[in-house]
Design an enzyme around this catalytic site. Structure first.
Site, mmCIF file in Angstrom:
data_model
loop_
_atom_site.group_PDB
_atom_site.id
_atom_site.type_symbol
_atom_site.label_atom_id
_atom_site.label_comp_id
_atom_site.label_asym_id
_atom_site.label_seq_id
_atom_site.Cartn_x
_atom_site.Cartn_y
_atom_site.Cartn_z
ATOM 1 N N ASN A 9 0.881 -1.165 0.000
ATOM 2 C CA ASN A 9 0.000 0.000 0.000
ATOM 3 C C ASN A 9 0.916 1.212 0.000
ATOM 4 O O ASN A 9 1.481 1.576 1.030
ATOM 5 C CB ASN A 9 -0.878 -0.036 1.264
ATOM 6 C CG ASN A 9 -1.669 1.243 1.441
ATOM 7 O OD1 ASN A 9 -1.753 2.065 0.538
ATOM 8 N ND2 ASN A 9 -2.244 1.414 2.630
ATOM 9 N N LYS A 11 0.230 4.243 -0.333
ATOM 10 C CA LYS A 11 -0.378 5.468 0.221
ATOM 11 C C LYS A 11 -0.087 6.648 -0.719
ATOM 12 O O LYS A 11 0.022 6.446 -1.916
ATOM 13 C CB LYS A 11 0.119 5.710 1.652
ATOM 14 C CG LYS A 11 -0.074 4.452 2.522
ATOM 15 C CD LYS A 11 0.125 4.693 3.972
ATOM 16 C CE LYS A 11 -0.097 3.369 4.715
ATOM 17 N NZ LYS A 11 -0.042 3.527 6.158
ATOM 18 N N HIS A 95 -9.520 1.550 4.508
ATOM 19 C CA HIS A 95 -8.262 1.665 5.259
ATOM 20 C C HIS A 95 -8.488 2.609 6.447
ATOM 21 O O HIS A 95 -9.269 3.555 6.358
ATOM 22 C CB HIS A 95 -7.164 2.204 4.341
ATOM 23 C CG HIS A 95 -5.816 2.167 4.985
ATOM 24 N ND1 HIS A 95 -5.395 3.144 5.854
ATOM 25 C CD2 HIS A 95 -4.819 1.262 4.930
ATOM 26 C CE1 HIS A 95 -4.183 2.831 6.295
ATOM 27 N NE2 HIS A 95 -3.811 1.690 5.749
ATOM 28 N N GLU A 97 -6.878 4.986 7.517
ATOM 29 C CA GLU A 97 -6.687 6.413 7.195
ATOM 30 C C GLU A 97 -7.922 6.976 6.491
ATOM 31 O O GLU A 97 -8.297 8.127 6.699
ATOM 32 C CB GLU A 97 -5.412 6.585 6.348
ATOM 33 C CG GLU A 97 -4.161 6.382 7.203
ATOM 34 C CD GLU A 97 -2.984 5.755 6.494
ATOM 35 O OE1 GLU A 97 -2.939 5.762 5.247
ATOM 36 O OE2 GLU A 97 -2.088 5.229 7.193
ATOM 37 N N GLU A 167 -5.673 -4.597 10.440
ATOM 38 C CA GLU A 167 -4.600 -3.630 10.681
ATOM 39 C C GLU A 167 -4.888 -2.852 11.957
ATOM 40 O O GLU A 167 -5.648 -1.874 11.932
ATOM 41 C CB GLU A 167 -4.501 -2.637 9.518
ATOM 42 C CG GLU A 167 -4.224 -3.272 8.170
ATOM 43 C CD GLU A 167 -3.633 -2.266 7.192
ATOM 44 O OE1 GLU A 167 -2.500 -2.477 6.774
ATOM 45 O OE2 GLU A 167 -4.299 -1.269 6.887
ATOM 46 N N GLY A 173 2.483 2.324 10.696
ATOM 47 C CA GLY A 173 3.470 3.389 10.523
ATOM 48 C C GLY A 173 4.170 3.785 11.811
ATOM 49 O O GLY A 173 4.840 4.816 11.879
ATOM 50 N N SER A 213 3.251 -2.048 10.312
ATOM 51 C CA SER A 213 4.698 -2.169 10.516
ATOM 52 C C SER A 213 5.269 -3.540 10.167
ATOM 53 O O SER A 213 6.209 -4.008 10.818
ATOM 54 C CB SER A 213 5.076 -1.763 11.952
ATOM 55 O OG SER A 213 4.713 -0.406 12.179
#
Ligand code: PGA
Length: 251
Positions: A9, A11, A95, A97, A167, A173, A213
């Site tokens: 991904n 991003k 996701h 985000e 996730e 991250g 991660s």
């Protein structure tokens, strides 16, 4: 019996020239790998070029989002058929985000999941708890609500085609990975949920990725867990060497 699936991904990283440079390097590196589905998910503006470059290779291409309507007055949105015609086969949906920054709800994600399946593409449906949820012992409640909300109304066949990405938001991250046992416990919980909401057969077929991660040094142990069938990787997917080490985790 479930083919592992490792997806990058990207991003909002890499312009078109950078994206092309990365996939040119990648496709040669992974050309002899088999037994693992490999997917890269660049930004929309690179999708066409990346799909062209990867045509005939063993790397598939995914988008990071899409809208559920086919066309019309939806300024700034992109329809699934517009993504599909480029040669993309996967679309990441929901996701964390998208949920946290852009306010996506399970209801909206559910509409997108159905539209992606109708178009014959594979949705990668993301779920996961925040640190606050985990500390309040709400991980299972949150993951259950997200799964049931975003996957509502699917037939068994449709469900079996979906990929789920677990996730935990606190691991994305941050360099903090869930331990393999912590991750697997949630994967098993999701699989049991699929068995009760759909069927055991569906639960046995759905691939559940872990994300948060993941890197070349922890991927093997994660992939060794009973209910972890793949990884959705951000940071470590942005360089050819580390993406290769991820997809080559068995060797
Ligand atoms: P990360 O991102 O690998 O950089 O933690 C994963 C993701 O958000 O999909």
């Amino acid at each position: 019996m479930r083919t592992p699936i490792i997806a990058g991904n990207w991003k909002m990283n890499k312009n078109k020239a950078e994206a092309l440079a990365l996939v040119k390097e990648l496709k040669d590196k992974v050309s002899s790998l088999s037994g693992v589905d490999m997917v890269v998910c660049p930004v929309f503006t690179s999708l066409d070029a990346v799909c062209q470059e990867l045509k005939g290779s063993n790397i598939k291409v995914g988008a990071q989002n899409a809208y559920f309507e086919a066309n019309g007055a939806f300024t700034g949105e992109i329809a699934i058929d517009m993504i599909s015609e480029l040669g993309c086969e996967y679309i990441i949906l929901g996701h964390s985000e998208r949920r946290a920054i852009f306010g996506e709800t399970d209801e909206l994600i559910n509409k997108k999941v159905k539209a992606v399946l109708d178009a014959g593409l594979t949705p990668i449906v993301c779920v996961g708890e925040t640190l606050e949820d985990r500390e309040a012992n709400k991980t299972e409640d949150v993951v259950k609500e997200q799964c049931q909300g975003s996957l509502a109304g699917l037939t068994d066949d449709e469900m079996a085609k979906c990929v789920i990405a677990y996730e935990p938001v606190w691991a994305i991250g941050t360099g903090k990975t869930a331990s393999p046992e912590q991750a697997n416990a949630v994967h098993t919980f999701i699989r049991n949920l699929l068995a009760s909401d759909f069927s055991q057969d569906v639960a046995d077929r759905v691939r559940i990725q872990y994300g948060g991660s993941v890197n070349p040094s922890n991927v093997k142990e994660l992939m060794g867990m009973s209910d972890i069938d793949g990884a959705l990787v951000g940071g470590a997917s942005l360089k050819a060497d580390s993406f290769f080490d991820l997809v080559n985790y068995q060797n």
